[in-house]
Design a protein around this motif. Structure first.
Motif, PDB file in Angstrom:
ATOM      1  N   UNK A   1       0.830  -1.209   0.000  1.00 28.08           N
ATOM      2  CA  UNK A   1       0.000   0.000   0.000  1.00 28.08           C
ATOM      3  C   UNK A   1       0.861   1.254   0.000  1.00 28.08           C
ATOM      4  N   UNK A   2       0.290   2.321  -0.547  1.00 33.47           N
ATOM      5  CA  UNK A   2       0.954   3.621  -0.594  1.00 33.47           C
ATOM      6  C   UNK A   2       0.714   4.335   0.743  1.00 33.47           C
ATOM      7  N   UNK A   3       1.795   4.504   1.550  1.00 32.83           N
ATOM      8  CA  UNK A   3       1.635   5.121   2.864  1.00 32.83           C
ATOM      9  C   UNK A   3       2.492   6.370   3.045  1.00 32.83           C
ATOM     10  N   UNK A   4       3.680   6.419   2.426  1.00 36.10           N
ATOM     11  CA  UNK A   4       4.597   7.556   2.577  1.00 36.10           C
ATOM     12  C   UNK A   4       5.030   8.028   1.199  1.00 36.10           C
ATOM     13  N   UNK A   5       5.036   9.348   1.015  1.00 41.61           N
ATOM     14  CA  UNK A   5       5.564   9.887  -0.239  1.00 41.61           C
ATOM     15  C   UNK A   5       6.349  11.160   0.041  1.00 41.61           C
ATOM     16  N   UNK A   6       7.234  11.493  -0.880  1.00 40.37           N
ATOM     17  CA  UNK A   6       7.943  12.766  -0.782  1.00 40.37           C
ATOM     18  C   UNK A   6       6.904  13.877  -0.839  1.00 40.37           C
ATOM     19  N   UNK A   7       7.065  14.856   0.032  1.00 38.84           N
ATOM     20  CA  UNK A   7       6.071  15.932   0.101  1.00 38.84           C
ATOM     21  C   UNK A   7       5.952  16.611  -1.261  1.00 38.84           C
ATOM     22  N   UNK A   8       4.792  16.480  -1.875  1.00 38.83           N
ATOM     23  CA  UNK A   8       4.566  17.052  -3.189  1.00 38.83           C
ATOM     24  C   UNK A   8       5.198  16.258  -4.303  1.00 38.83           C
ATOM     25  N   UNK A   9       5.632  15.009  -3.997  1.00 34.55           N
ATOM     26  CA  UNK A   9       6.315  14.215  -5.008  1.00 34.55           C
ATOM     27  C   UNK A   9       5.869  12.765  -5.016  1.00 34.55           C
ATOM     28  N   UNK A  10       6.797  11.902  -5.446  1.00 37.41           N
ATOM     29  CA  UNK A  10       6.484  10.500  -5.667  1.00 37.41           C
ATOM     30  C   UNK A  10       6.397   9.724  -4.359  1.00 37.41           C
ATOM     31  N   UNK A  11       5.742   8.542  -4.424  1.00 35.80           N
ATOM     32  CA  UNK A  11       5.625   7.704  -3.257  1.00 35.80           C
ATOM     33  C   UNK A  11       6.941   6.998  -2.965  1.00 35.80           C
ATOM     34  N   UNK A  12       7.119   6.620  -1.705  1.00 33.52           N
ATOM     35  CA  UNK A  12       8.321   5.939  -1.267  1.00 33.52           C
ATOM     36  C   UNK A  12       8.054   4.435  -1.273  1.00 33.52           C
ATOM     37  N   UNK A  13       8.848   3.645  -1.997  1.00 34.85           N
ATOM     38  CA  UNK A  13       8.639   2.192  -1.969  1.00 34.85           C
ATOM     39  C   UNK A  13       8.937   1.638  -0.574  1.00 34.85           C
ATOM     40  N   UNK A  14       8.129   0.710  -0.114  1.00 35.39           N
ATOM     41  CA  UNK A  14       8.334   0.111   1.189  1.00 35.39           C
ATOM     42  C   UNK A  14       7.238  -0.883   1.499  1.00 35.39           C
ATOM     43  N   UNK A  15       7.230  -1.373   2.735  1.00 36.97           N
ATOM     44  CA  UNK A  15       6.251  -2.394   3.130  1.00 36.97           C
ATOM     45  C   UNK A  15       5.435  -1.926   4.320  1.00 36.97           C
ATOM     46  N   UNK A  16       4.096  -2.101   4.198  1.00 37.14           N
ATOM     47  CA  UNK A  16       3.166  -1.750   5.254  1.00 37.14           C
ATOM     48  C   UNK A  16       2.755  -3.028   5.980  1.00 37.14           C
TER      49      UNK A  16
END
Length: 852
Positions: free
Chosen positions: A26-41
């Protein structure tokens, strides 16, 4: 608070979530005003805590958004909502937090029934792991009720029992379950203590007897300093703030270590004290086991007239002995084993030798007198000898053994070979924050793959691991250490010629060095800056004094802060005082206008002002003289650089602002001259002032983001009377790379060696890029009569930002040769690169040009 780049994001919710609604990708964290950060929820077993672990460390100094909208749902299908942001620091955290010390040492007995428990940790802990049960005080398996608090720096825990402890009882202390911001679990800790047989609370201050005693003389220079109190002492209360040892006549504290054994506190100097000096001991705030603090005491003793035979030594020199291919503009930095007598640091005791000729360098020293920097233009392709004579002495007068080192400078400049043109922090800098990264700008684009293995950073001679990145078309190199540097550490930078530019040309070897700041928690507050000073202050001036750390507001009052007309014996001026700007600056406002043309003295009584730890500051005194006018005009911004709407600005640009009057330097901060790209304020490496505090120059530490729109907001800067600047916001857009090239003059009129030039000719010179408008002064004359003086006139910068015009105040002399010396313009581009100097000549005719 900045979080480590490997921080684990955790979100606690108020009810159980449906585990089927949570997907690992799932998409949980992204650069402010930018792309999402790949990772695991993931979701905790109790269904109430979401965690996000990034696949790779976050970017340094970057703002991120935790996005919770529709991320998960409760058992009834109601979806989660909300968003939160955080900003990263400059390093990865890989170390588990531990207990550093505890106020009730293991197995201690006779503990008062009203004793609190204070626990100091090795690093800040995460709030998500701080629960009521992380600190447990128990007896016979039964926990003691109490309140747990965490200090603002998240490095100290305090547990206060709700009720007095039982008498003559064994208690166990367990600390477990804590974690740092990277989610690394704390090493569990256990200890025990036994209460006294008295049920009466201890409310009496501890009283100590000092050895050597006040006024003692002839004390051996290796003597430790001890205080024997009338009751046991809490080790957590003993530090350089509560037990300060100094030597009269010298600034700074004596280096050493503390130990606490029961009721005896010992300070052991790291090296022998100088002979026949007055040692001053200030004790204030040492606490007993119940938390009662000792009263303030200030005592001295005199050491024996013993010889200090330990001579100072050079422990580091950059460039290092035997180094080759060193830039001719490199600084030479020598670091010593101890502080030197500043009176022996000069260009007689420090010199350079090359090609059989002595080179006289400019010599500067660090605030602690432990680092000396030599600056000179070195000859190319030469062996340079660094010579330090025995005229250099330590504080005891011991001479340095004659020291020599040598290195070889680069061959005659090869424009096809890349080089390091600047370093941030600058080579030779001191008091650098321990969490600083290191940034190098190169003259050409580097082959990114050759950079990491060519860049070495050492701390006190040991290589430091970290992450190296190259941005800005490979011209901006940034090294982020895996862990913060140690306080007061010597840091060296080695960028070797195995690095290549994109054409395969080897980098010129580069070496630099700097020293990190001392641990602020071990220092008493110091007075750093004040305003106004000198003559001509407005009669409605506002007075400000800045400290090195936040002060206790309760101690900032007119009892210890005075303003006198004339000297201390002069009439006292009624004033109001306040703390401003993060509690570090004392603002003193007279109740009425001051007398014109009058000498005033600001005085702060020693011990009157304290920091937040209760450590007293020293005496402060400064003077100024008023002018004869009231300043009621708001300061106005005359020019900014980069100019409004500028584009393609180098990512290493400096920021400069010129005001129409002198400003109060203490009001210039990263907030009052704010550079923002939408993801947080830019951190500055240095702020400097020129032109009688009318020009402010700020140097960002890290490269700016490429191809990004930045806002430059000037709001909150004040003049000496406290009038705030008329707010102004401008914008500029960065390019893709740093600007490391000197600008060149592409046009000079009159042309070189022109003759029969009209006697009223206007001189026009043009650079090949934008000029920092703050570097052009209207009264700077750059036209000179040959073998004579500068021609009076007015200099101005054109609307194109590249063309400079000089109009003489009066006609030139007829039949006379003049010289156009661009050196005197001191023009720099937006990145602070000095323009290439140019000298041309023209000869006047016998008439003015009246053709219009």
């Amino acid at each position: 608070m900045a979080v480590p780049t490997n921080a684990v994001v955790t979100v606690e919710v108020d009810e159980r979530l449906n585990p089927l609604s949570v997907l690992p990708d799932d998409h949980m964290v992204n650069i402010y005003g930018g792309a999402q950060v790949p990772g695991e929820v993931s979701l905790s077993a109790d269904g109430r805590t979401l965690s996000f672990v990034p696949d790779a460390p976050y970017g340094v100094n970057t703002r991120y958004l935790i996005y919770l909208h529709s991320l998960a749902a409760d058992l009834a299908g109601n979806t989660l909502s909300g968003s939160y942001s955080f900003t990263t620091s400059e390093s990865v955290d890989s170390t588990a937090p531990e207990v550093a010390q505890i106020s009730l040492p293991d197995s201690v007995t006779e503990v008062p029934v009203n004793a609190p428990l204070v626990i100091d940790l090795t690093e800040a802990v995460s709030d998500t792991c701080v629960t009521d049960d992380v600190v447990s005080v128990s007896t016979g398996g039964n926990p003691v009720a109490g309140a747990l608090s965490v200090s603002t720096d998240r490095r100290r825990l305090t547990f206060v029992p709700t009720s007095p402890l039982a008498v003559s009882t064994d208690y166990t202390v367990d600390v477990a379950g804590l974690c740092d911001q990277a989610g690394i679990a704390m090493v569990p800790f256990s200890s025990a203590f036994t209460t006294s047989a008295s049920s009466t609370a201890d409310t009496t201050r501890p009283v100590g007897t000092l050895s050597p005693a006040n006024g003692d003389s002839g004390i051996a220079v290796t003597t430790p300093i001890t205080i024997t109190f009338d009751e046991p002492i809490a080790p957590t209360s003993v530090n350089v703030s509560t037990f300060a040892v100094t030597i009269d006549g010298f600034t700074g504290q004596v280096d050493g270590s503390f130990s606490v054994v029961g009721n005896v506190v010992t300070f052991a100097p790291s090296t022998a004290l100088p002979g026949n000096v007055v040692v001053r001991i200030v004790v204030n705030g040492v606490a007993d086991l119940a938390g009662n603090t000792s009263s303030y005491s200030n005592t001295t003793f005199t050491t024996a007239d013993e010889l200090d035979v330990a001579a100072p030594e050079v422990v580091m020199v950059t460039p290092s002995d035997g180094a080759t291919d060193i830039e001719v503009s490199s600084r030479i930095v020598l670091t010593f084993s101890e502080s030197l007598n500043p009176g022996t640091i000069n260009n007689t005791s420090f010199s350079l030798l090359a090609n059989g000729e002595r080179i006289t360098p400019s010599v500067s020293r660090s605030a602690t007198n432990r680092a000396v920097t030599l600056q000179a233009t070195l000859p190319a392709n030469s062996t340079v000898y660094v010579l330090v004579t025995s005229g250099v002495e330590d504080l005891s007068g011991n001479p340095l053994a004659d020291f020599t080192s040598e290195f070889t400078t680069q061959a005659a400049p090869d424009t096809s070979r890349p080089r390091v043109v600047s370093q941030r922090p600058g080579s030779g800098a001191s008091d650098v924050p321990v969490d600083s990264s290191i940034v190098l700008y190169t003259s050409e684009s580097m082959s990114v793959g050759t950079v990491p293995d060519a860049l070495f950073i050492s701390e006190n001679g040991q290589v430091v691991s970290g992450i190296t990145t190259a941005t800005g078309n490979g011209q901006a190199i940034e090294f982020v250490p895996d862990a913060p540097f140690a306080p007061d550490a010597a840091i060296q930078v080695f960028f070797r010629s195995t690095a290549q530019d994109t054409s395969g040309n080897a980098l010129n070897n580069y070496e630099g060095s700097f020293r990190t700041t001392v641990d602020s928690s071990t220092q008493a507050p110091q007075w750093q800056r004040y305003t106004p000073s000198g003559d001509g202050a407005p009669v409605n001036t506002v007075i400000e004094v800045e400290a090195s750390e936040a002060l206790d507001p309760a101690t900032v009052n007119t009892t210890g802060i005075k303003l006198h007309e004339g000297n201390y014996s002069g009439p006292e001026v009624p004033i109001q005082v306040a703390l401003v700007r993060d509690g570090r600056t004392i603002r003193i406002t007279p109740d009425a206008a001051l007398l014109p043309g009058t000498y005033y003295r600001i005085a702060i009584t020693s011990g009157a002002i304290q920091d937040l730890d209760g450590v007293a500051a020293t005496t402060f005194s400064a003077t100024f003289t008023t002018g004869d006018a009231v300043d009621s005009q708001l300061p106005i911004v005359e020019t900014v650089s980069p100019p409004d709407d500028a584009s393609g600005v180098g990512i290493n640009t400096q920021i400069s602002v010129r005001f129409d009057e002198a400003v109060n330097p203490l009001t210039v901060t990263a907030e009052s001259i704010a550079l923002n790209s939408g993801i947080g304020l830019t951190k500055h490496c240095a702020i400097s002032f020129s032109s009688d505090n009318r020009i402010v120059t700020l140097v960002p530490h890290s490269p700016l983001n490429a191809s990004t729109l930045y806002d430059l907001a000037v709001d909150g800067v004040e003049d000496l009377a406290g009038n705030a600047v008329t707010p102004q916001t401008t914008v500029f857009t960065t390019g893709t790379a740093p600007d490391t090239t000197q600008p060149e003059w592409v046009s000079i009129i009159p042309t070189s060696n022109a003759t029969d030039v009209p006697t009223n000719a206007v001189v026009i010179v043009k650079l090949d890029e934008l000029i920092d408008p703050a570097s052009i002064q209207s009264n700077t004359g750059f036209v000179w009569e040959r073998y004579g003086s500068a021609v009076p006139g007015e200099t101005s910068l054109g609307v194109d930002g590249q063309t400079v015009t000089f109009v003489p105040d009066a006609p030139y002399a007829v039949g006379t040769q003049y010289q156009i010396q661009t050196y005197w313009l001191s023009a720099v581009d937006l990145a602070g690169n000095n323009a290439v100097n140019s000298n041309t000549y023209f000869t006047t005719g016998f008439d003015a040009d009246t053709s219009g």
